[in-house]
Motif scaffolding. Structure first.
Motif, PDB file in Angstrom:
ATOM      1  N   SER A 285       0.870  -1.305   0.101  1.00 20.48           N
ATOM      2  CA  SER A 285       0.165  -0.129  -0.044  1.00 20.48           C
ATOM      3  C   SER A 285       0.839   1.533   0.393  1.00 20.48           C
ATOM      4  CB  SER A 285      -1.358  -0.244   1.210  1.00 20.48           C
ATOM      5  OG  SER A 285      -1.946  -1.158   0.920  1.00 20.48           O
TER       6      SER A 285
ATOM      7  N   THR B 146       2.582   1.272  -3.505  1.00 19.85           N
ATOM      8  CA  THR B 146       2.041   1.238  -5.519  1.00 19.85           C
ATOM      9  C   THR B 146       1.800   2.960  -5.227  1.00 19.85           C
ATOM     10  OG1 THR B 146       0.743  -0.504  -4.390  1.00 19.85           O
ATOM     11  CG2 THR B 146      -0.578   1.407  -5.947  1.00 19.85           C
TER      12      THR B 146
ATOM     13  N   GLY C  15      -0.146  -2.405  -6.527  1.00 13.02           N
ATOM     14  CA  GLY C  15      -2.009  -2.486  -6.507  1.00 13.02           C
ATOM     15  C   GLY C  15      -2.891  -2.897  -6.609  1.00 13.02           C
TER      16      GLY C  15
ATOM     17  N   SER D 136      -4.636  -4.161  -2.767  1.00 12.52           N
ATOM     18  CA  SER D 136      -6.193  -4.033  -2.773  1.00 12.52           C
ATOM     19  C   SER D 136      -6.661  -5.335  -2.907  1.00 12.52           C
ATOM     20  CB  SER D 136      -6.859  -3.645  -3.887  1.00 12.52           C
ATOM     21  OG  SER D 136      -6.240  -4.625  -5.699  1.00 12.52           O
ATOM     22  N   THR D 137      -6.761  -6.817  -3.431  1.00 15.82           N
ATOM     23  CA  THR D 137      -7.061  -8.007  -3.298  1.00 15.82           C
ATOM     24  C   THR D 137      -6.750  -8.555  -2.046  1.00 15.82           C
ATOM     25  OG1 THR D 137      -4.338  -8.663  -4.430  1.00 15.82           O
ATOM     26  CG2 THR D 137      -6.620  -8.291  -5.967  1.00 15.82           C
TER      27      THR D 137
ATOM     28  N   ALA E  93      -9.026  -7.400   0.443  1.00 15.25           N
ATOM     29  CA  ALA E  93     -10.115  -7.685   0.002  1.00 15.25           C
ATOM     30  C   ALA E  93     -10.120  -9.322   0.951  1.00 15.25           C
ATOM     31  CB  ALA E  93     -10.596  -7.741  -1.826  1.00 15.25           C
TER      32      ALA E  93
ATOM     33  N   GLN F 124     -12.648  -2.700  -3.353  1.00 12.02           N
ATOM     34  CA  GLN F 124     -11.399  -3.585  -3.158  1.00 12.02           C
ATOM     35  C   GLN F 124     -11.071  -2.532  -3.924  1.00 12.02           C
ATOM     36  OE1 GLN F 124     -11.278  -7.139  -4.638  1.00 12.02           O
ATOM     37  NE2 GLN F 124      -9.467  -7.413  -6.463  1.00 12.02           N
TER      38      GLN F 124
ATOM     39  N   TYR G 226     -10.727   1.018  -2.662  1.00 17.35           N
ATOM     40  CA  TYR G 226      -9.369   0.789  -2.206  1.00 17.35           C
ATOM     41  C   TYR G 226      -7.632   0.450  -3.540  1.00 17.35           C
ATOM     42  CZ  TYR G 226      -4.992  -0.214   0.860  1.00 17.35           C
ATOM     43  OH  TYR G 226      -4.255  -0.075   1.970  1.00 17.35           O
ATOM     44  N   GLN G 227      -7.761   0.138  -4.730  1.00 18.83           N
ATOM     45  CA  GLN G 227      -7.128   0.455  -5.479  1.00 18.83           C
ATOM     46  C   GLN G 227      -6.661   1.726  -6.314  1.00 18.83           C
ATOM     47  OE1 GLN G 227      -7.674  -2.372  -9.532  1.00 18.83           O
ATOM     48  NE2 GLN G 227      -5.156  -2.361  -9.064  1.00 18.83           N
TER      49      GLN G 227
END
Length: 250
Positions: free
Chosen positions: A16, A19, A78, A82-83, A86, A122, A125-126
């Motif tokens: 995070s 990215t 990224g 994000s994954t 999630a 998700q 957030y990305q």
């Protein structure tokens, strides 16, 4: 709410962080390339300095490669952040489902929360890690470059930003309520599927196949119509931005 969601980043804090770092690097490289092109024209072509053209051309290639590398790494980290976020969020929600949740939400609603809603978070957030970092930095760099060339002429961009802000506000204001309705209709769609799967023998015993099929089609059409309505409003984004950009050029 944000504190609760942020706690699920856990082991993906490094991703995070990296990215937005790579996204900023990509923007800086993209901003430098036009300056190099200007230097080639002003100091190379007009003065006939072939050596300067070769040097700046080589630097442009290096800068473009760095920008490409930063973009790829930004996408990689990224996606991982994000994954992973999630995954942790879905796991935490599943572990916290209790009888009180079942009493408050329907089973179909809980399925929607664990699937569609988590996927939307998700993607959001990305976008926060990538686009919400890239866009402001690009704006600042572009404005700085424009003002360095002509402060008076750059005031056009200030007016364009104000116009875009108002237009995007109204687009968001009109599309947000529709998306809220879509998510509620997802519950009806999941409920229809769940009832048919878990009680298929009962449906067949009472010859209710046609009724259940029509029920599913109605729920499916509701989701379709609401999505079309929402996407129709969001489709105005591109024309508004294109109009603003070409007005600036004119």
């Amino acid at each position: 709410m944000l504190k609760t969601l942020g706690a699920q980043i856990k082991e993906f804090k490094k991703d995070s962080f990296l990215t937005p770092v790579f996204m900023i690097l990509e923007v800086l490289m993209e901003t430098v390339i036009p300056l190099m092109m200007a230097s080639i024209i002003d100091n190379g072509v007009e003065k006939g300095d072939i050596h300067h053209i070769y040097v700046m051309g080589g630097l442009m290639i290096v800068t473009a490669c760095v920008s490409l590398f930063a973009g790829v790494m930004g996408g990689k980290y990224g996606a991982r952040a994000s994954t992973g976020f999630a995954r942790n969020l879905r796991k935490a929600m599943y572990e916290n489902i209790s009888f009180s949740n079942i009493d408050k939400f329907s089973t179909a609603g809980l399925v929607t929360r664990l699937t569609t809603d988590v996927t939307n978070i998700q993607m959001a957030y990305q976008m926060i890690l990538r686009m919400c970092t890239r866009a402001p930095v690009m704006l600042l760099c572009a404005m700085a470059a424009a003002f360095s060339i002509s402060a008076r002429l750059s005031l056009i961009f200030v007016a364009a930003i104000a116009f875009l802000g108002v237009a995007l506000f109204f687009i968001t204001k009109n599309s947000h309520p529709v998306f809220r309705q879509v998510f509620r209709k997802y519950d009806d769609l999941n409920a229809s599927v769940q009832e048919n799967v878990s009680a298929i023998r009962v449906v067949k015993a009472y010859v209710r196949e046609d009724h259940e099929t029509q029920k599913f089609h109605t729920a499916n059409d509701n989701v379709y119509r609401l999505f079309v309505k929402a996407e129709t409003v969001l489709a105005l984004n591109s024309p508004v931005m294109q109009f603003t950009m070409y007005m600036c050029i004119l």
